[in-house]
Design an enzyme around this catalytic site. Structure first.
Site, PDB file in Angstrom:
ATOM      1  N   HIS A 173       0.810  -1.216   0.000  1.00 45.19           N
ATOM      2  CA  HIS A 173       0.000   0.000   0.000  1.00 45.19           C
ATOM      3  C   HIS A 173       0.844   1.267   0.000  1.00 45.19           C
ATOM      4  CE1 HIS A 173      -2.970  -2.868   2.056  1.00 45.19           C
ATOM      5  NE2 HIS A 173      -3.249  -2.805   0.789  1.00 45.19           N
ATOM      6  N   HIS A 174       2.021   1.218   0.629  1.00 50.42           N
ATOM      7  CA  HIS A 174       2.838   2.432   0.756  1.00 50.42           C
ATOM      8  C   HIS A 174       4.286   2.229   0.314  1.00 50.42           C
ATOM      9  CE1 HIS A 174      -0.396   2.643   3.832  1.00 50.42           C
ATOM     10  NE2 HIS A 174      -0.561   3.817   3.267  1.00 50.42           N
ATOM     11  N   GLN A 211       0.816  -8.649   5.032  1.00 48.53           N
ATOM     12  CA  GLN A 211       1.231  -9.734   5.925  1.00 48.53           C
ATOM     13  C   GLN A 211       0.260 -10.908   5.878  1.00 48.53           C
ATOM     14  OE1 GLN A 211       2.558  -8.486   9.823  1.00 48.53           O
ATOM     15  NE2 GLN A 211       1.822 -10.382  10.741  1.00 48.53           N
ATOM     16  N   HIS A 221       5.198  -2.778  11.112  1.00 47.85           N
ATOM     17  CA  HIS A 221       4.960  -2.102   9.841  1.00 47.85           C
ATOM     18  C   HIS A 221       5.324  -0.619   9.941  1.00 47.85           C
ATOM     19  CE1 HIS A 221       2.445  -5.417   8.037  1.00 47.85           C
ATOM     20  NE2 HIS A 221       2.582  -5.811   9.296  1.00 47.85           N
ATOM     21  N   CYS A 238       4.623   1.576   7.850  1.00 43.42           N
ATOM     22  CA  CYS A 238       3.485   2.395   7.411  1.00 43.42           C
ATOM     23  C   CYS A 238       2.587   2.761   8.590  1.00 43.42           C
ATOM     24  CB  CYS A 238       2.687   1.691   6.311  1.00 43.42           C
ATOM     25  SG  CYS A 238       2.016   0.096   6.778  1.00 43.42           S
TER      26      CYS A 238
END
Length: 194
Positions: free
Chosen positions: A87-88, A126, A154, A156
């Site tokens: 996502h990032h 994950q 994470h 993020c």
């Protein structure tokens, strides 16, 4: 034998060009001393960090599956991993533990760690990574059951967004007899506490 398909120098240069463009858009002077080689270094780093896309599980295992008549659980605990959040594109990292009940076959222990890396070294979440590791071990060993637990931190969550520094995520995936036996499930987690 090389278990990773290589990316061409031309592709790495193209990736470096994109990094240079991003750096310029962020307002950096890509000609200054500290940044002159950064686009190429970043391109090589992202290619390395995503090498799992270019790995073949069969070549990775390389005939390291052996006949075994035992029926008790085999566990490899605390295999460290490093991945990138899809996502990032920020790192997440932690440890994976894999347990399985043999069905006439075992796998070389280092191959479990290599399978973890194969799936970690991709843009990932994950939950999916945990499931992919469980599925490949089940498929390749035709095991009676497989359980995988993953604990990750994470960036993020730590360096952007909610910025929660002590947060960690645990995911568990099971297959075969681990779906049917709470006692085996409990035995696995007790063994992890040793």
């Amino acid at each position: 034998m090389n278990i990773v398909t290589e990316i061409s120098d031309e592709t790495i240069k193209e990736i470096a060009g994109h990094y240079e463009a991003i750096m310029k858009l962020l307002g950096e002077d890509v000609t200054r001393e500290g940044l002159k080689k950064t686009p190429m270094r970043a391109a090589k780093a992202i290619v390395y960090a995503t090498r799992g896309y270019r790995q073949d599980p069969d070549k990775l295992i390389n005939e390291a599956i052996f006949t075994h008549e035992g029926s008790r659980m085999v566990i490899v605990k605390d295999i460290e991993f490093y991945s990138l959040c899809e996502h990032h594109i920020l790192p997440f990292f932690g440890k994976v533990s894999v347990g399985y009940i043999p069905n006439g076959k075992t796998i070389g222990l280092s191959k479990l760690a290599r399978l973890v890396d194969l799936y970690a070294r991709r843009l990932q979440v994950q939950e999916r990574m945990t499931a992919q590791i469980c599925k490949i071990v089940m498929e390749k060993l035709d095991a009676k059951g497989v359980i995988v637990v993953c604990k990750g931190e994470h960036l993020c969550m730590k360096m952007r967004g909610v910025e929660k520094q002590e947060s960690a995520t645990t995911t568990v995936e099971t297959a075969g007899v681990f779906n049917e036996s709470e006692a085996l499930y409990d035995e696995f987690f007790r063994a992890l506490s040793y």
